[in-house]
Design a protein around this motif. Structure first.
Motif, PDB file in Angstrom:
ATOM      1  N   LYS A 156      31.692  50.332  26.174  1.00  0.00           N
ATOM      2  CA  LYS A 156      30.847  49.579  25.239  1.00  0.00           C
ATOM      3  C   LYS A 156      29.976  48.647  26.063  1.00  0.00           C
ATOM      4  CE  LYS A 156      34.545  49.333  21.800  1.00  0.00           C
ATOM      5  NZ  LYS A 156      35.425  48.428  21.057  1.00  0.00           N
ATOM      6  N   VAL A 157      28.767  48.391  25.569  1.00  0.00           N
ATOM      7  CA  VAL A 157      27.853  47.510  26.295  1.00  0.00           C
ATOM      8  C   VAL A 157      27.368  46.404  25.366  1.00  0.00           C
ATOM      9  CG1 VAL A 157      25.694  47.342  27.584  1.00  0.00           C
ATOM     10  CG2 VAL A 157      27.073  49.423  27.751  1.00  0.00           C
ATOM     11  N   ILE A 158      27.372  45.212  25.890  1.00  0.00           N
ATOM     12  CA  ILE A 158      26.787  44.058  25.214  1.00  0.00           C
ATOM     13  C   ILE A 158      25.650  43.569  26.096  1.00  0.00           C
ATOM     14  CG2 ILE A 158      27.157  41.680  24.451  1.00  0.00           C
ATOM     15  CD1 ILE A 158      30.147  42.389  24.163  1.00  0.00           C
ATOM     16  N   HIS A 159      24.456  43.461  25.530  1.00  0.00           N
ATOM     17  CA  HIS A 159      23.321  42.876  26.242  1.00  0.00           C
ATOM     18  C   HIS A 159      23.081  41.491  25.653  1.00  0.00           C
ATOM     19  CE1 HIS A 159      22.178  46.653  28.212  1.00  0.00           C
ATOM     20  NE2 HIS A 159      22.403  47.254  27.048  1.00  0.00           N
ATOM     21  N   LYS A 160      23.018  40.490  26.501  1.00  0.00           N
ATOM     22  CA  LYS A 160      22.816  39.127  26.017  1.00  0.00           C
ATOM     23  C   LYS A 160      21.992  38.335  27.018  1.00  0.00           C
ATOM     24  CE  LYS A 160      26.362  36.224  26.807  1.00  0.00           C
ATOM     25  NZ  LYS A 160      25.627  35.561  27.855  1.00  0.00           N
ATOM     26  N   GLU A 161      21.486  37.203  26.558  1.00  0.00           N
ATOM     27  CA  GLU A 161      20.781  36.296  27.465  1.00  0.00           C
ATOM     28  C   GLU A 161      21.769  35.723  28.462  1.00  0.00           C
ATOM     29  OE1 GLU A 161      18.371  33.215  25.815  1.00  0.00           O
ATOM     30  OE2 GLU A 161      17.602  34.519  24.222  1.00  0.00           O
ATOM     31  N   ASN A 162      21.260  35.378  29.624  1.00  0.00           N
ATOM     32  CA  ASN A 162      22.131  34.829  30.654  1.00  0.00           C
ATOM     33  C   ASN A 162      22.761  33.534  30.191  1.00  0.00           C
ATOM     34  OD1 ASN A 162      22.193  32.861  33.331  1.00  0.00           O
ATOM     35  ND2 ASN A 162      23.009  34.897  33.635  1.00  0.00           N
ATOM     36  N   GLY A 163      24.094  33.493  30.265  1.00  0.00           N
ATOM     37  CA  GLY A 163      24.833  32.301  29.871  1.00  0.00           C
ATOM     38  C   GLY A 163      25.925  31.959  30.852  1.00  0.00           C
ATOM     39  N   GLY A 164      26.068  32.755  31.899  1.00  0.00           N
ATOM     40  CA  GLY A 164      27.090  32.496  32.900  1.00  0.00           C
ATOM     41  C   GLY A 164      28.350  33.322  32.676  1.00  0.00           C
ATOM     42  N   LEU A 165      29.223  33.264  33.662  1.00  0.00           N
ATOM     43  CA  LEU A 165      30.428  34.086  33.682  1.00  0.00           C
ATOM     44  C   LEU A 165      31.344  33.852  32.480  1.00  0.00           C
ATOM     45  CD1 LEU A 165      32.183  36.137  35.216  1.00  0.00           C
ATOM     46  CD2 LEU A 165      33.142  34.211  36.495  1.00  0.00           C
ATOM     47  N   SER A 166      31.651  32.610  32.181  1.00  0.00           N
ATOM     48  CA  SER A 166      32.554  32.321  31.059  1.00  0.00           C
ATOM     49  C   SER A 166      31.973  32.782  29.731  1.00  0.00           C
ATOM     50  CB  SER A 166      32.864  30.825  30.984  1.00  0.00           C
ATOM     51  OG  SER A 166      33.589  30.419  32.119  1.00  0.00           O
ATOM     52  N   ASP A 167      30.675  32.568  29.541  1.00  0.00           N
ATOM     53  CA  ASP A 167      30.019  32.992  28.316  1.00  0.00           C
ATOM     54  C   ASP A 167      30.054  34.516  28.183  1.00  0.00           C
ATOM     55  OD1 ASP A 167      28.387  32.147  25.957  1.00  0.00           O
ATOM     56  OD2 ASP A 167      26.895  33.423  26.931  1.00  0.00           O
ATOM     57  N   ALA A 168      29.846  35.216  29.276  1.00  0.00           N
ATOM     58  CA  ALA A 168      29.895  36.677  29.254  1.00  0.00           C
ATOM     59  C   ALA A 168      31.310  37.160  28.928  1.00  0.00           C
ATOM     60  CB  ALA A 168      29.429  37.234  30.593  1.00  0.00           C
ATOM     61  N   ARG A 169      32.304  36.550  29.548  1.00  0.00           N
ATOM     62  CA  ARG A 169      33.691  36.937  29.246  1.00  0.00           C
ATOM     63  C   ARG A 169      34.025  36.677  27.776  1.00  0.00           C
ATOM     64  NH1 ARG A 169      36.788  34.791  34.709  1.00  0.00           N
ATOM     65  NH2 ARG A 169      36.296  36.645  35.960  1.00  0.00           N
ATOM     66  N   ASN A 170      33.578  35.545  27.251  1.00  0.00           N
ATOM     67  CA  ASN A 170      33.831  35.238  25.841  1.00  0.00           C
ATOM     68  C   ASN A 170      33.150  36.241  24.923  1.00  0.00           C
ATOM     69  OD1 ASN A 170      35.515  33.049  26.316  1.00  0.00           O
ATOM     70  ND2 ASN A 170      33.833  31.596  26.348  1.00  0.00           N
ATOM     71  N   ALA A 171      31.952  36.685  25.273  1.00  0.00           N
ATOM     72  CA  ALA A 171      31.262  37.707  24.477  1.00  0.00           C
ATOM     73  C   ALA A 171      32.072  39.003  24.479  1.00  0.00           C
ATOM     74  CB  ALA A 171      29.859  37.953  25.022  1.00  0.00           C
ATOM     75  N   GLY A 172      32.640  39.356  25.613  1.00  0.00           N
ATOM     76  CA  GLY A 172      33.484  40.541  25.695  1.00  0.00           C
ATOM     77  C   GLY A 172      34.752  40.384  24.878  1.00  0.00           C
TER      78      GLY A 172
END
Length: 146
Positions: free
Chosen positions: A59-75
């Motif tokens: 699965k892929v999530i494309h999002k604006e850059n928010g940093g590592l923690s933000d990316a992990r939370n999106a996942g």
């Protein structure tokens, strides 16, 4: 036991394929790979989409850059596995039995959280160095007491 593997992705075009391939070749196949393209300016987003187009576990999530923690939370927000594993996109597993070992250890112990050792490879010197080496190595499932 389904495992959600969350991989934040940002500026790792040179390493991303090896990372994803090391997950997709695992012998334990009940997993999902959640690639979180954190607004990477290189080809990472397209590479993520290419993998998702050929493997339904990706699965892929494309999002604006928010940093590592933000990316992990999106996942985490879309993870469906009973366990979550974070893997950095410039890392890879050098053993197709990694998930089998994790599942065996969790099944044996009933652990809610599992910490394990790893090795760090230094590209400039070619040296591999163990991390958390004081942590007992996770035995192969065939080595576990019955």
């Amino acid at each position: 036991m389904k495992i959600s593997i969350i991989i934040p992705v940002y500026r790792v075009e040179a390493y991303l394929g090896e990372c994803i391939d090391s997950v997709l070749c695992q012998e334990h196949s009940d997993f999902e790979v959640i690639l979180v393209d954190d607004g990477s300016p290189d080809r990472c987003g397209a590479i993520c989409d290419e993998y998702a187009a050929v493997d339904p576990r990706v699965k892929v999530i494309h999002k604006e850059n928010g940093g590592l923690s933000d990316a992990r939370n999106a996942g985490l927000a879309c993870a469906t596995g009973g366990y979550v594993l974070f893997l950095d996109s410039d890392d890879y597993w050098n053993d197709p039995d990694v998930l089998n070992r994790l599942v065996s250890r969790v099944s044996l112990t009933g652990a809610e959280l599992l910490n394990f050792s790893y090795q760090k490879f230094f590209e400039d010197t070619g040296v591999t160095e163990p991390y958390f080496s004081v942590t007992e190595a996770m035995p192969h499932p065939l080595e576990l007491p019955r």
